[in-house]
Design a protein around this motif. Structure first.
Motif, PDB file in Angstrom:
ATOM      1  N   MET A 197     -45.243  50.077 -22.943  1.00  0.00           N
ATOM      2  CA  MET A 197     -46.012  50.900 -22.005  1.00  0.00           C
ATOM      3  C   MET A 197     -46.124  52.325 -22.526  1.00  0.00           C
ATOM      4  O   MET A 197     -45.124  52.915 -22.912  1.00  0.00           O
ATOM      5  N   LEU A 205     -34.227  57.536 -17.808  1.00  0.00           N
ATOM      6  CA  LEU A 205     -35.684  57.544 -17.803  1.00  0.00           C
ATOM      7  C   LEU A 205     -36.178  56.733 -16.620  1.00  0.00           C
ATOM      8  O   LEU A 205     -35.736  55.612 -16.417  1.00  0.00           O
ATOM      9  N   VAL A 206     -37.065  57.315 -15.851  1.00  0.00           N
ATOM     10  CA  VAL A 206     -37.632  56.573 -14.723  1.00  0.00           C
ATOM     11  C   VAL A 206     -39.147  56.638 -14.791  1.00  0.00           C
ATOM     12  O   VAL A 206     -39.729  57.694 -15.014  1.00  0.00           O
ATOM     13  N   ARG A 207     -39.775  55.479 -14.635  1.00  0.00           N
ATOM     14  CA  ARG A 207     -41.235  55.428 -14.582  1.00  0.00           C
ATOM     15  C   ARG A 207     -41.642  54.845 -13.247  1.00  0.00           C
ATOM     16  O   ARG A 207     -41.122  53.802 -12.861  1.00  0.00           O
ATOM     17  N   THR A 208     -42.536  55.505 -12.571  1.00  0.00           N
ATOM     18  CA  THR A 208     -42.945  55.010 -11.254  1.00  0.00           C
ATOM     19  C   THR A 208     -44.434  54.730 -11.249  1.00  0.00           C
ATOM     20  O   THR A 208     -45.217  55.484 -11.821  1.00  0.00           O
ATOM     21  N   LEU A 209     -44.780  53.632 -10.591  1.00  0.00           N
ATOM     22  CA  LEU A 209     -46.166  53.210 -10.514  1.00  0.00           C
ATOM     23  C   LEU A 209     -46.531  53.070  -9.042  1.00  0.00           C
ATOM     24  O   LEU A 209     -45.875  52.353  -8.308  1.00  0.00           O
ATOM     25  N   VAL A 210     -47.539  53.800  -8.595  1.00  0.00           N
ATOM     26  CA  VAL A 210     -47.968  53.698  -7.201  1.00  0.00           C
ATOM     27  C   VAL A 210     -49.441  53.335  -7.157  1.00  0.00           C
ATOM     28  O   VAL A 210     -50.294  54.162  -7.468  1.00  0.00           O
ATOM     29  N   PRO A 211     -49.764  52.096  -6.796  1.00  0.00           N
ATOM     30  CA  PRO A 211     -51.179  51.709  -6.722  1.00  0.00           C
ATOM     31  C   PRO A 211     -51.867  52.480  -5.603  1.00  0.00           C
ATOM     32  O   PRO A 211     -51.271  52.720  -4.561  1.00  0.00           O
ATOM     33  N   THR A 236     -45.647  55.772   0.400  1.00  0.00           N
ATOM     34  CA  THR A 236     -46.264  54.456   0.600  1.00  0.00           C
ATOM     35  C   THR A 236     -45.641  53.848   1.855  1.00  0.00           C
ATOM     36  O   THR A 236     -44.813  54.491   2.502  1.00  0.00           O
ATOM     37  N   ARG A 250     -40.951  57.310   0.721  1.00  0.00           N
ATOM     38  CA  ARG A 250     -41.350  58.226  -0.331  1.00  0.00           C
ATOM     39  C   ARG A 250     -41.306  57.525  -1.692  1.00  0.00           C
ATOM     40  O   ARG A 250     -40.283  56.985  -2.087  1.00  0.00           O
ATOM     41  N   ALA A 251     -42.405  57.547  -2.369  1.00  0.00           N
ATOM     42  CA  ALA A 251     -42.462  56.878  -3.663  1.00  0.00           C
ATOM     43  C   ALA A 251     -42.066  57.836  -4.779  1.00  0.00           C
ATOM     44  O   ALA A 251     -41.578  57.413  -5.816  1.00  0.00           O
TER      45      ALA A 251
END
Lengths: 150, 459
Positions: free
Chosen positions: A1, A85-91, A118, A122-123
């Motif tokens: 990614m 490491l943090v990766r956040t995905l918010v559609p 969402t 909290r996202a």
């Protein structure tokens, strides 16, 4: 990614430096009190203070380099963290609402935070955004948000 | 046509009993203090309370205006509550002992975000309650409710006893006992019994008896509590709703709209795992009863086989098939990661022991065993599956939980990688679901990233 494209505003580094410095100062003060109360040797607060200030100086640029965000075609994607490491995905269709915030420190640097919610709460929060950028993001996300409501 | 309705007159009695209970202590105090005059005081209180409840009954009305339920009432402080149907999350039919006396039921209406029941209609006839419920839940009154569906779950008293004897508190006691037996050994226990014969009054025996007494008490309490709460537990499906009925003294009937069920959890404690038993609870949005009641109200299956739990999970989540495919084990690296973190934790202690005690300090290596054991068992407990319709996540050394989330209910996703995880190419996924924060721990990084891209199309 792949990593998200956009960096935060440069001046967020200064904000973090100030915030980290304040925390380091408080830590030093606590240590000074501790040596008086417990009669510890002098090197303890010296080492502690050095470590605290070193972290306060080293971490912000690293954090800045790692903090990225991007509005993609269908979602908001952001990543952060120096050690964790943090990766956040918010559609988009899951976003309930978006708000911008400005704390006292943010205000003195002219920066804003963007908080995304969402249906699950909290996202995430994106810190260190310039006024224009924060407003643009907020409006853009509000526009595409909540195609599906809970 | 707007029709204003009153409650069933039994409401007077229901309120009366409810309030009288509150004044009981005060009245007792009066009786004790005043002696002879007490009768006068008590009868005056009874008359006043009765008058009060009658007035309260006369003032209390409810009506349906368009798509809103309007409840009005109050003696001094008049209140008027309007509840738009869209905001109503669930409508429960409750029958407490005092309702049973009059053959009425209470209708409890829960709204999104509301912490307490906003408008309890304390006394309605069964028929009124039954006809009101679908209207409040915004269902088409024209569609017939259909014949009563066969029960999906029906617990027998035997099941309840099994549930009680393997419940949370009991499991803890059992584990301690199993552990004690392992440590003490059978011979020791036997010799204890032999010694008990000739030393009837020894302190040891007293202790053992005391422990047994405590165990008996815990078991009895558990059986009583479970029986009261889950007596005659049945789950039925009616259209797009699940109807859960339970309770001995207090009969409850909860209606759970399927679209509100965000996820389900299969719960297995160590004792239940031995017998292949599990419980199933639902995670619903908006519905937030008090903490202690949450487990009871969200219960879909107090006890059953794991297969039965998964089958019911499929129905509750409206999945095309039960989510019973085997879970993927976590990669070996997950164990190594846990081991490394345990080592990092214990290493300083070992170092200190070596410095202080010299070579004998090596004994401190024993300290490594418990964390290493925990690392192994917590690794073995991990499970994950991304299926075509759902996501399943399992973890927990003692109390094992398998959370099952339909793909469409995942709100957001966060992938995180700590320093040790990065060394082993692992990642954890936090799954955004209301009311629960399921974590998929220690997936292979490729699995975690593939899950993220697969759930949300774009990469």
């Amino acid at each position: 990614m792949e990593d998200p494209k956009n960096h935060l505003s440069r001046s967020v580094v200064n904000l973090w430096l100030v915030a980290g410095g304040l925390v380091a100062l408080i830590a030093t003060a606590v240590l000074v009190v501790a040596i008086v109360v417990f009669e510890l040797p002098l090197w303890v607060p010296l080492a502690g203070a050095t470590l605290a200030f070193a972290l306060a100086i080293v971490v912000p640029p690293l954090r800045y380099r790692r903090w990225r965000y991007e509005i993609r075609s269908d979602d908001l994607y952001f990543s952060r963290g120096a050690l964790w490491l943090v990766r956040t995905l918010v559609p988009f269709d899951r976003i309930q609402y978006v708000e911008t915030r400005q704390g006292p420190l943010d205000r003195s640097f002219g920066l804003h935070q963007l908080v995304v919610y969402t249906g699950a709460g909290r996202a995430g929060t994106i810190p260190g955004l310039e006024s224009d950028e924060a407003q643009k993001l907020r409006d853009e996300l509000s526009r595409v948000a909540g195609a599906v409501s809970l | 046509m707007i029709q204003t309705n009153r409650l069933h007159p039994a409401a007077i009695a229901v309120w009366w009993l409810d309030d009288a209970r509150r004044f009981l202590l005060a009245l007792l105090a009066v009786v004790i203090a005043r002696g002879g005059n007490a009768l006068v005081v008590v009868s005056a209180a009874v008359v006043l309370l009765t008058l009060f409840e009658i007035l309260r009954y006369l003032r209390f009305t409810y009506r349906i205006e368009g798509n809103t339920l309007i409840v009005e009432g109050g003696l001094l402080n008049r209140f008027r509550r309007s509840l738009p149907f869209a905001r109503i999350q669930s409508v429960d039919v409750v029958q407490k002992l005092r309702h049973r006396l009059f053959g009425v039921v209470e209708l409890r209406i829960e709204t999104a975000g509301g912490s307490s029941t906003e408008a309890p209609l304390v006394a309605l006839t069964q028929e009124e309650a039954e006809s009101l419920r679908p209207v409040l839940l915004g269902e088409d009154a024209a569609t017939p409710a259909g014949p009563p569906m066969p029960a999906l779950v029906m617990l027998t008293p035997g099941d309840l006893i099994v549930a009680a004897l393997t419940g949370g508190r009991v499991a803890v006691v059992a584990v301690i006992f199993g552990y004690a037996q392992e440590v003490l050994g059978d011979e020791l226990l036997e010799s204890l019994a032999r010694r008990a014969e000739d030393a009837l009054r020894s302190a040891l025996l007293v202790t053992v008896l005391a422990i047994l007494g405590v165990v008996a008490l815990v078991l009895t309490a558990s059986v009583i509590a479970t029986t009261l709460v889950y007596w005659n537990f049945t789950v039925r499906r009616q259209g797009a709703r699940l109807i859960v009925e339970r309770g001995l003294l207090e009969r409850r009937r909860a209606t759970v709209p399927l679209r509100r069920v965000q996820a389900v959890q299969v719960r297995e404690n160590p004792l239940r795992r031995i017998f292949g038993k599990a419980a199933l609870t639902s995670v619903t949005a908006g519905y937030s009863p008090s903490n202690e009641e949450r487990e009871e109200t969200s219960m879909l299956l107090p006890i059953g086989s794991r297969d039965q739990a998964l089958w019911l999970a499929g129905l509750a989540l409206d999945l095309p098939a039960p989510p019973d495919r085997p879970l993927q084990r976590a990669p070996r690296a997950a164990f190594l990661r846990r081991l490394v973190e345990a080592l990092v934790l214990v290493a300083p202690l070992v170092a200190i022991a070596l410095v202080l005690l010299g070579i004998r300090g090596l004994w401190s290596l024993v300290l490594l065993l418990p964390p290493a054991g925990i690392a192994w068992f917590s690794y073995r407990a991990l499970g994950f599956r991304l299926d075509s319709d759902y996501l399943a996540v399992q973890s927990g050394i003692l109390n094992r939980r398998t959370t099952i989330i339909p793909r469409t209910n995942v709100q957001h996703l966060a992938l995180s990688r700590g320093p040790v995880q990065r060394a082993f190419d692992l990642a954890s996924l936090r799954i955004g679901v209301p009311k629960a924060r399921p974590y998929a721990h220690d997936l292979a990084r490729s699995t975690a990233e593939a899950t993220m891209t697969e759930l949300y199309g774009t990469s």
